[in-house]
Write a protein that holds these residues in place. Structure first.
Motif, PDB file in Angstrom:
ATOM      1  N   LEU A 136       0.835  -1.196   0.000  1.00  0.00           N
ATOM      2  CA  LEU A 136       0.000   0.000   0.000  1.00  0.00           C
ATOM      3  C   LEU A 136       0.874   1.253   0.000  1.00  0.00           C
ATOM      4  O   LEU A 136       0.648   2.195  -0.756  1.00  0.00           O
ATOM      5  CB  LEU A 136      -0.927  -0.004   1.216  1.00  0.00           C
ATOM      6  CG  LEU A 136      -1.936   1.125   1.313  1.00  0.00           C
ATOM      7  CD1 LEU A 136      -3.156   0.813   0.453  1.00  0.00           C
ATOM      8  CD2 LEU A 136      -2.360   1.325   2.750  1.00  0.00           C
ATOM      9  N   GLY A 184       1.209   3.798  -3.157  1.00  0.00           N
ATOM     10  CA  GLY A 184       0.788   5.162  -2.886  1.00  0.00           C
ATOM     11  C   GLY A 184       1.791   6.226  -3.285  1.00  0.00           C
ATOM     12  O   GLY A 184       1.442   7.405  -3.377  1.00  0.00           O
ATOM     13  N   ALA A 205      -3.127   6.923  -6.150  1.00  0.00           N
ATOM     14  CA  ALA A 205      -3.991   6.808  -4.974  1.00  0.00           C
ATOM     15  C   ALA A 205      -4.377   5.351  -4.764  1.00  0.00           C
ATOM     16  O   ALA A 205      -4.730   4.634  -5.703  1.00  0.00           O
ATOM     17  CB  ALA A 205      -5.239   7.659  -5.160  1.00  0.00           C
ATOM     18  N   VAL A 206      -4.306   4.917  -3.500  1.00  0.00           N
ATOM     19  CA  VAL A 206      -4.607   3.525  -3.180  1.00  0.00           C
ATOM     20  C   VAL A 206      -5.178   3.460  -1.767  1.00  0.00           C
ATOM     21  O   VAL A 206      -4.869   4.277  -0.916  1.00  0.00           O
ATOM     22  CB  VAL A 206      -3.334   2.642  -3.326  1.00  0.00           C
ATOM     23  CG1 VAL A 206      -2.269   3.038  -2.338  1.00  0.00           C
ATOM     24  CG2 VAL A 206      -3.650   1.172  -3.217  1.00  0.00           C
ATOM     25  N   GLY A 207      -6.026   2.464  -1.555  1.00  0.00           N
ATOM     26  CA  GLY A 207      -6.616   2.236  -0.244  1.00  0.00           C
ATOM     27  C   GLY A 207      -8.081   2.597  -0.223  1.00  0.00           C
ATOM     28  O   GLY A 207      -8.492   3.622  -0.768  1.00  0.00           O
ATOM     29  N   HIS A 208      -8.883   1.732   0.402  1.00  0.00           N
ATOM     30  CA  HIS A 208     -10.318   1.970   0.515  1.00  0.00           C
ATOM     31  C   HIS A 208     -10.785   1.790   1.957  1.00  0.00           C
ATOM     32  O   HIS A 208     -11.949   1.934   2.248  1.00  0.00           O
ATOM     33  CB  HIS A 208     -11.107   1.007  -0.382  1.00  0.00           C
ATOM     34  CG  HIS A 208     -10.770   1.161  -1.823  1.00  0.00           C
ATOM     35  ND1 HIS A 208     -11.206   2.215  -2.581  1.00  0.00           N
ATOM     36  CD2 HIS A 208     -10.003   0.409  -2.638  1.00  0.00           C
ATOM     37  CE1 HIS A 208     -10.737   2.097  -3.813  1.00  0.00           C
ATOM     38  NE2 HIS A 208      -9.999   1.013  -3.880  1.00  0.00           N
ATOM     39  N   ARG A 240      -5.252   5.128   3.685  1.00  0.00           N
ATOM     40  CA  ARG A 240      -5.229   5.481   2.265  1.00  0.00           C
ATOM     41  C   ARG A 240      -3.969   6.297   2.000  1.00  0.00           C
ATOM     42  O   ARG A 240      -3.556   7.100   2.830  1.00  0.00           O
ATOM     43  CB  ARG A 240      -6.468   6.289   1.901  1.00  0.00           C
ATOM     44  CG  ARG A 240      -7.742   5.508   2.194  1.00  0.00           C
ATOM     45  CD  ARG A 240      -8.972   6.323   2.069  1.00  0.00           C
ATOM     46  NE  ARG A 240     -10.091   5.571   2.628  1.00  0.00           N
ATOM     47  CZ  ARG A 240     -11.317   6.020   2.680  1.00  0.00           C
ATOM     48  NH1 ARG A 240     -11.610   7.219   2.209  1.00  0.00           N
ATOM     49  NH2 ARG A 240     -12.270   5.280   3.206  1.00  0.00           N
ATOM     50  N   ARG A 289      -1.603   8.439  -1.154  1.00  0.00           N
ATOM     51  CA  ARG A 289      -1.586   8.994  -2.512  1.00  0.00           C
ATOM     52  C   ARG A 289      -0.437   9.983  -2.647  1.00  0.00           C
ATOM     53  O   ARG A 289      -0.018  10.591  -1.668  1.00  0.00           O
ATOM     54  CB  ARG A 289      -2.912   9.658  -2.848  1.00  0.00           C
ATOM     55  CG  ARG A 289      -3.198  10.923  -2.080  1.00  0.00           C
ATOM     56  CD  ARG A 289      -4.543  11.545  -2.475  1.00  0.00           C
ATOM     57  NE  ARG A 289      -4.802  12.771  -1.769  1.00  0.00           N
ATOM     58  CZ  ARG A 289      -5.328  12.874  -0.562  1.00  0.00           C
ATOM     59  NH1 ARG A 289      -5.662  11.782   0.088  1.00  0.00           N
ATOM     60  NH2 ARG A 289      -5.530  14.049  -0.011  1.00  0.00           N
ATOM     61  N   GLU A 335      -3.755   9.019   4.869  1.00  0.00           N
ATOM     62  CA  GLU A 335      -4.988   9.274   5.611  1.00  0.00           C
ATOM     63  C   GLU A 335      -5.237   8.083   6.527  1.00  0.00           C
ATOM     64  O   GLU A 335      -5.204   6.934   6.076  1.00  0.00           O
ATOM     65  CB  GLU A 335      -6.180   9.414   4.669  1.00  0.00           C
ATOM     66  CG  GLU A 335      -6.159  10.608   3.777  1.00  0.00           C
ATOM     67  CD  GLU A 335      -7.396  10.669   2.896  1.00  0.00           C
ATOM     68  OE1 GLU A 335      -8.405   9.980   3.178  1.00  0.00           O
ATOM     69  OE2 GLU A 335      -7.355  11.413   1.903  1.00  0.00           O
ATOM     70  N   HIS A 387      -8.118   6.637   8.971  1.00  0.00           N
ATOM     71  CA  HIS A 387      -9.535   6.769   9.315  1.00  0.00           C
ATOM     72  C   HIS A 387      -9.848   5.893  10.529  1.00  0.00           C
ATOM     73  O   HIS A 387      -9.577   4.695  10.527  1.00  0.00           O
ATOM     74  CB  HIS A 387     -10.405   6.336   8.133  1.00  0.00           C
ATOM     75  CG  HIS A 387     -10.235   7.219   6.935  1.00  0.00           C
ATOM     76  ND1 HIS A 387     -11.101   8.240   6.633  1.00  0.00           N
ATOM     77  CD2 HIS A 387      -9.274   7.248   5.970  1.00  0.00           C
ATOM     78  CE1 HIS A 387     -10.698   8.856   5.539  1.00  0.00           C
ATOM     79  NE2 HIS A 387      -9.588   8.267   5.112  1.00  0.00           N
ATOM     80  N   THR A 399     -10.540  11.420  11.325  1.00  0.00           N
ATOM     81  CA  THR A 399      -9.548  11.146  10.291  1.00  0.00           C
ATOM     82  C   THR A 399      -8.344  12.052  10.492  1.00  0.00           C
ATOM     83  O   THR A 399      -8.492  13.246  10.718  1.00  0.00           O
ATOM     84  CB  THR A 399     -10.148  11.397   8.891  1.00  0.00           C
ATOM     85  OG1 THR A 399     -11.268  10.532   8.715  1.00  0.00           O
ATOM     86  CG2 THR A 399      -9.142  11.148   7.789  1.00  0.00           C
TER      87      THR A 399
END
Length: 138
Positions: free
Chosen positions: A60, A64, A68-71, A75, A77, A87, A89, A94
């Motif tokens: 990841l 990045g 952009a990657v991660g859900h 995350r 980018r 980021e 969360h 956040t």
């Protein structure tokens, strides 16, 4: 040979205020958990006043750097020419931080020397883990 890589990085917390404070963070990679990276923030840098550690995939972080990657909870980018945005969360809110891309690259290169990307599975003791599971199931 060491089995752990630790690197201090300077992170910039993105806040509602115009000034973005610098906060220390430590990136950690352990050969014993070859797919994971840990990013730790010391107690004074957190809202709760306790050390906070996030664990996420090394892949990841590497992906990045370029897109952009991660859900989920983490995350990553690229941001501009020389920054990466991470980021985090959580139910409490956040946190968004910027880290220099060069620092991330240097960390990933050191981790790659310890365990090359794509060969992480060779570090796992699957037979030993399965034996432990079966022993506990009896």
């Amino acid at each position: 040979m060491s089995t752990v890589i630790e690197q201090l990085v300077e992170a910039r917390l993105v806040a509602a205020a115009p000034r973005m404070p610098n906060i220390p963070a430590t990136l950690r990679y352990d050969r014993g958990d070859p797919f994971a990276v840990r990013m730790t923030f010391p107690a004074p840098a957190t809202l709760e006043g306790v050390e906070v550690c996030w664990t996420f995939a090394r892949e990841l972080l590497a992906t990045g750097l370029e897109s952009a990657v991660g859900h989920g909870d983490v995350r990553v980018r690229p941001y501009g020419y020389d920054r990466v945005v991470l980021e985090f969360h959580a139910p409490e809110g956040t946190a968004v931080i910027h880290v220099r891309a060069a620092e991330i690259r240097r960390f990933l290169e050191a981790a790659g020397e310890l365990v090359p990307a794509g060969l992480e599975h060779l570090q796992l003791d699957l037979d030993g883990g399965l034996a432990d599971l079966l022993r506990d199931a009896q």
